[in-house]
Design an enzyme around this catalytic site. Structure first.
Site, PDB file in Angstrom:
ATOM      1  N   SER A  35       0.744  -1.066   0.139  1.00  0.00           N
ATOM      2  CA  SER A  35      -0.031   0.085  -0.058  1.00  0.00           C
ATOM      3  C   SER A  35       0.754   1.187  -0.092  1.00  0.00           C
ATOM      4  O   SER A  35       0.358   2.056  -0.662  1.00  0.00           O
ATOM      5  CB  SER A  35      -0.874   0.150   1.165  1.00  0.00           C
ATOM      6  N   ASN A  36       1.930   1.100   0.605  1.00  0.00           N
ATOM      7  CA  ASN A  36       3.025   2.485   0.506  1.00  0.00           C
ATOM      8  C   ASN A  36       3.412   2.575  -0.859  1.00  0.00           C
ATOM      9  O   ASN A  36       3.606   3.767  -1.253  1.00  0.00           O
ATOM     10  CB  ASN A  36       4.187   2.310   1.609  1.00  0.00           C
ATOM     11  N   MET A  87      10.788  -6.925   3.794  1.00  0.00           N
ATOM     12  CA  MET A  87      11.195  -7.720   4.847  1.00  0.00           C
ATOM     13  C   MET A  87      12.486  -8.304   5.033  1.00  0.00           C
ATOM     14  O   MET A  87      12.607  -9.582   5.397  1.00  0.00           O
ATOM     15  CB  MET A  87       9.853  -8.915   5.354  1.00  0.00           C
ATOM     16  N   ARG A  88      13.563  -7.704   4.714  1.00  0.00           N
ATOM     17  CA  ARG A  88      14.879  -8.099   4.561  1.00  0.00           C
ATOM     18  C   ARG A  88      15.836  -7.146   4.848  1.00  0.00           C
ATOM     19  O   ARG A  88      15.595  -5.746   4.602  1.00  0.00           O
ATOM     20  CB  ARG A  88      15.264  -8.394   3.135  1.00  0.00           C
ATOM     21  N   LEU A 133      19.200  -5.013   5.184  1.00  0.00           N
ATOM     22  CA  LEU A 133      20.157  -4.819   3.971  1.00  0.00           C
ATOM     23  C   LEU A 133      21.557  -4.815   4.696  1.00  0.00           C
ATOM     24  O   LEU A 133      21.916  -4.476   5.776  1.00  0.00           O
ATOM     25  CB  LEU A 133      19.942  -3.450   3.433  1.00  0.00           C
ATOM     26  N   HIS A 138       8.496   3.324   8.675  1.00  0.00           N
ATOM     27  CA  HIS A 138       8.279   2.524   9.871  1.00  0.00           C
ATOM     28  C   HIS A 138       6.971   3.086  10.476  1.00  0.00           C
ATOM     29  O   HIS A 138       6.975   4.032  10.782  1.00  0.00           O
ATOM     30  CB  HIS A 138       9.718   2.548  10.871  1.00  0.00           C
ATOM     31  N   ASP A 198      16.232   0.327  11.791  1.00  0.00           N
ATOM     32  CA  ASP A 198      15.317   1.501  11.769  1.00  0.00           C
ATOM     33  C   ASP A 198      15.864   2.560  12.449  1.00  0.00           C
ATOM     34  O   ASP A 198      15.334   3.326  13.209  1.00  0.00           O
ATOM     35  CB  ASP A 198      13.993   1.203  12.538  1.00  0.00           C
ATOM     36  N   GLU A 255       1.126   6.951   6.983  1.00  0.00           N
ATOM     37  CA  GLU A 255       2.079   6.467   6.234  1.00  0.00           C
ATOM     38  C   GLU A 255       2.229   6.998   4.753  1.00  0.00           C
ATOM     39  O   GLU A 255       3.008   7.405   4.000  1.00  0.00           O
ATOM     40  CB  GLU A 255       2.174   5.147   6.220  1.00  0.00           C
TER      41      GLU A 255
HETATM   42  C1  GRF Z   1       4.058  -0.546   6.630  1.00  0.00           C
HETATM   43  O1  GRF Z   1       3.194  -0.470   7.931  1.00  0.00           O
HETATM   44  C2  GRF Z   1       5.453  -0.006   6.831  1.00  0.00           C
HETATM   45  O2  GRF Z   1       5.419   1.148   7.530  1.00  0.00           O
HETATM   46  C3  GRF Z   1       6.035  -1.239   7.324  1.00  0.00           C
HETATM   47  O3  GRF Z   1       5.679  -2.281   6.806  1.00  0.00           O
HETATM   48  C4  GRF Z   1       4.181  -1.991   6.385  1.00  0.00           C
HETATM   49  C5  GRF Z   1       4.128  -2.365   5.036  1.00  0.00           C
HETATM   50  O4  GRF Z   1       2.797  -2.062   4.313  1.00  0.00           O
HETATM   51  N1  GRF Z   1       7.436  -0.941   7.098  1.00  0.00           N
HETATM   52  P1  GRF Z   1       2.440  -1.862   2.907  1.00  0.00           P
HETATM   53  O5  GRF Z   1       3.089  -3.349   2.180  1.00  0.00           O
HETATM   54  O6  GRF Z   1       3.073  -0.879   2.303  1.00  0.00           O
HETATM   55  O7  GRF Z   1       0.852  -1.835   2.799  1.00  0.00           O
END
Ligand code: GRF
Length: 206
Positions: free
Chosen positions: A18-19, A95-96, A98, A114, A150, A179
């Site tokens: 979604s971001n 989810m990795r 770096l 974050h 982070d 976000e």
């Molecule tokens: C978000 O809450 C972001 O802050 C975190 O992981 C989530 C990713 O959400 N790092 P999306 O895949 O962007 O919907």
């Protein structure tokens, strides 16, 4: 830091995306002087990867299981980024972790988002951490990525209230809406305004 041509960026994601979509929409509206040169995912069935394909954007699937060691996986990702000409990287639910050498290749040109007000609640389950700590406000942070978890210089933060009856899901949803505003704002500012790093602090202005 300002330039007239849109800056080629890559978005790295592992999930929902979604971001990524919020960034793509802000770019399409002309609010961010960037173009998405590549969307990379390590997860084959990531919804964000499907969405990128739907939008007709260039994509690369680089599954980490097939590439064994972190170095081998990152080498493949770096190849894809180089081939696409990406100059900046936006991590969007990637989810990795770096490696330091990867970060060094894109020094001060990797962004992450974050869902907490860093430096509070880094790492996993930040919304749960916020509820457990009993804070009255939380929010989100867009920051430059350094070698830590982070921990890089903060670009943009947005605050949300924590409600008495919040659970992890309701707090996460309230933060997520912010976000989607914070990430395009951070990228727009970094690409269009002068800024510098002083110590741990990112300062806008000449
Ligand atoms: C978000 O809450 C972001 O802050 C975190 O992981 C989530 C990713 O959400 N790092 P999306 O895949 O962007 O919907």
């Amino acid at each position: 830091m300002s330039s007239s041509r849109p800056t080629p960026i890559a978005v790295l994601l592992s999930g929902r995306g979604s971001n990524f979509v919020a960034l793509a929409e802000a770019i399409a509206r002309g609010e961010v002087p960037a173009r998405i040169a590549l969307v990379v995912s390590n997860i084959e069935d990531a919804a964000g990867l499907a969405k990128a394909r739907e939008l007709g954007l260039p994509t690369a699937l680089v599954p980490h299981r097939e590439h064994g060691a972190r170095e081998a996986h990152e080498a493949r990702v770096l190849e894809a980024l180089a081939a696409a000409g990406a100059e900046w990287i936006c991590l969007a639910g990637y989810m990795r972790l770096l490696s330091p050498s990867f970060v060094a290749r894109f020094r001060q040109r990797i962004l992450n988002i974050h869902p907490s007000l860093l430096p509070a609640f880094p790492g996993l389950h930040p919304q749960r951490q916020a509820l457990t700590a009993g804070v009255r406000v939380s929010g989100c942070t867009v920051h430059l990525v350094d070698e830590g978890l982070d921990s890089g210089p903060i670009v943009v933060q947005r605050v949300v209230p924590v409600a008495e009856d919040d659970d992890e899901a309701s707090l996460a949803a309230r933060i997520l809406a912010e976000e989607h505003r914070a990430y395009p704002e951070a990228l727009r500012r970094l690409l269009s305004e002068p800024w510098r790093i002083e110590g741990r602090r990112l300062r806008f202005g000449a």
